[in-house]
Motif scaffolding. Structure first.
Motif, short mmCIF file in Angstrom:
data_model
loop_
_atom_site.label_atom_id
_atom_site.label_comp_id
_atom_site.label_asym_id
_atom_site.label_seq_id
_atom_site.Cartn_x
_atom_site.Cartn_y
_atom_site.Cartn_z
N LEU A 94 0.81 -1.25 0.02
CA LEU A 94 -0.09 0.04 -0.14
C LEU A 94 0.80 1.53 0.11
N VAL A 95 0.75 2.19 -1.04
CA VAL A 95 1.50 3.17 -1.10
C VAL A 95 0.83 4.55 -1.15
N LEU A 96 1.45 5.57 -0.84
CA LEU A 96 0.83 7.12 -0.72
C LEU A 96 1.72 7.85 -1.70
N HIS A 97 1.02 8.75 -2.75
CA HIS A 97 1.91 9.57 -3.64
C HIS A 97 1.12 10.67 -4.22
N GLN A 98 1.39 11.22 -5.25
CA GLN A 98 1.06 12.50 -5.74
C GLN A 98 0.44 12.33 -7.26
N LEU A 99 0.40 11.00 -7.58
CA LEU A 99 0.12 10.95 -9.02
C LEU A 99 -1.38 10.47 -9.04
N GLY A 100 -2.51 11.30 -8.39
CA GLY A 100 -3.76 11.27 -8.32
C GLY A 100 -4.46 11.64 -9.79
#
Length: 338
Positions: A94-100
């Motif tokens: 599970l990852v968090l990122h800014q490529l929404g």
């Protein structure tokens, strides 16, 4: 062709004038290249839409670069690795990122940060809400910026949104004596008092903000957490006690204005009452992320934090979610479920 080979993405095609409209955006299908060494492919589970994104739609210098025209927009998202060519991020992470603003994201592994599963089987979207940037914003504004103290009276504008619902709860947990919020409907006002622990709340559409705040805080306020600006900031300046502090987080009331805002018109109160007004951008307080994660994680695990989300299904409907959020159509965090 694999379901993750084609990515549905939302692009900005025209800079809005005033309120954004659907015609300012388009949805496209992008065929992804094979993974290069060091890259990962992520199937997003939730995509965030946030007020600050409206500013990025303008071609103006700010703390974050504007969105480019005819290019896929970016923003917070949480998802799961479905293919990897980097040992640091295995499939299933599970990852968090800014490529929404897309359903499938592909980039070098360094652009993704592994995050733990949310306790109690709660959805991963909480990493975009109370356990993520909005929660950190609330914590930073109250602690590092406004320096909330035991017994303070705290006023929060835009209190039913993702940040505001967190601010009220965190203020109480940090020892505030009285917490007051404004929101845009009777339903939201009731929710603030019945669910989020606000001592008083009022509908800013129902009358003068200054008069309603004075009635809710007859002994004045010590801290103002500003998400709205304009008439709310002006009302707070009238209500501040000596030495009051404002954490100025946003001014959503002016984001879509097509003319200069009219106020506040009482800035002399900053001098006469010895006030401190400090604006902040949460990204500059990254050094507090660990402290926040530890304290908020403990409060959440203990059942002392409640949360609401407004969920819109499908990346194809991300623009509708954003426009609804800008007009106050959300309670708590607005997210798009992929």
């Amino acid at each position: 062709m694999s379901p993750t080979t084609v990515s549905t993405q939302v692009q900005l095609v025209r800079r809005p004038e005033g309120w954004p409209v659907p015609e300012d955006f388009r949805t496209v299908q992008v065929t992804l290249d094979d993974l290069a060494p060091g890259e990962v492919r992520v199937r997003n589970e939730f995509v965030s839409v946030d007020p600050y994104m409206r500013g990025r739609m303008n071609d103006a210098k700010s703390y974050v670069p504007p969105f480019e025209l005819d290019a896929t927009m970016t923003g917070g998202a949480v998802g799961r690795v479905v293919e990897s060519r980097d040992d640091a991020l295995a499939v299933g992470t599970l990852v968090l990122h800014q490529l929404g603003w897309r359903d499938v994201a592909q980039a070098p592994a360094r652009e993704f940060r592994a995050v733990p599963e949310v306790p109690g089987g709660a959805p991963s979207s909480l990493h975009l809400g109370v356990l993520g940037m909005p929660g950190l914003t609330a914590y930073v504004g109250l602690t590092a910026v406004a320096g909330v103290q035991e017994g303070d009276t705290v006023f929060v504008s835009g209190a039913a949104g993702a940040v505001g619902t967190a601010v009220g709860q965190v203020a109480r947990l940090l020892g505030a004596g009285r917490v007051i919020g404004s929101a845009g409907s009777a339903e939201k006002v009731a929710l603030l008092q019945e669910r989020y622990g606000y001592d008083a709340a009022f509908d800013y559409k129902a009358g003068s903000v200054r008069e309603q705040l004075a009635a809710a805080a007859p002994d004045g306020i010590d801290v103002y957490f500003d998400n709205v600006g304009g008439d709310h900031l002006e009302a707070a300046l009238w209500s501040f006690n000596q030495g009051g502090r404002a954490a100025m987080c946003g001014a959503i009331g002016d984001y879509n204005a097509d003319s200069a805002p009219s106020g506040p018109r009482n800035m002399f109160r900053v001098v006469t009452n010895g006030l401190t007004l400090k604006g902040f951008i949460v990204s500059t307080y990254g050094h507090l992320a660990g402290e926040f994660a530890e304290r908020m994680g403990a409060w959440f695990a203990e059942g002392r934090i409640v949360h609401d989300e407004t969920v819109v299904d499908g990346v194809d409907n991300a623009v509708d979610a954003f426009l609804s959020m800008m007009r106050g159509g959300n309670i708590g965090k607005m997210v798009v479920r992929v």
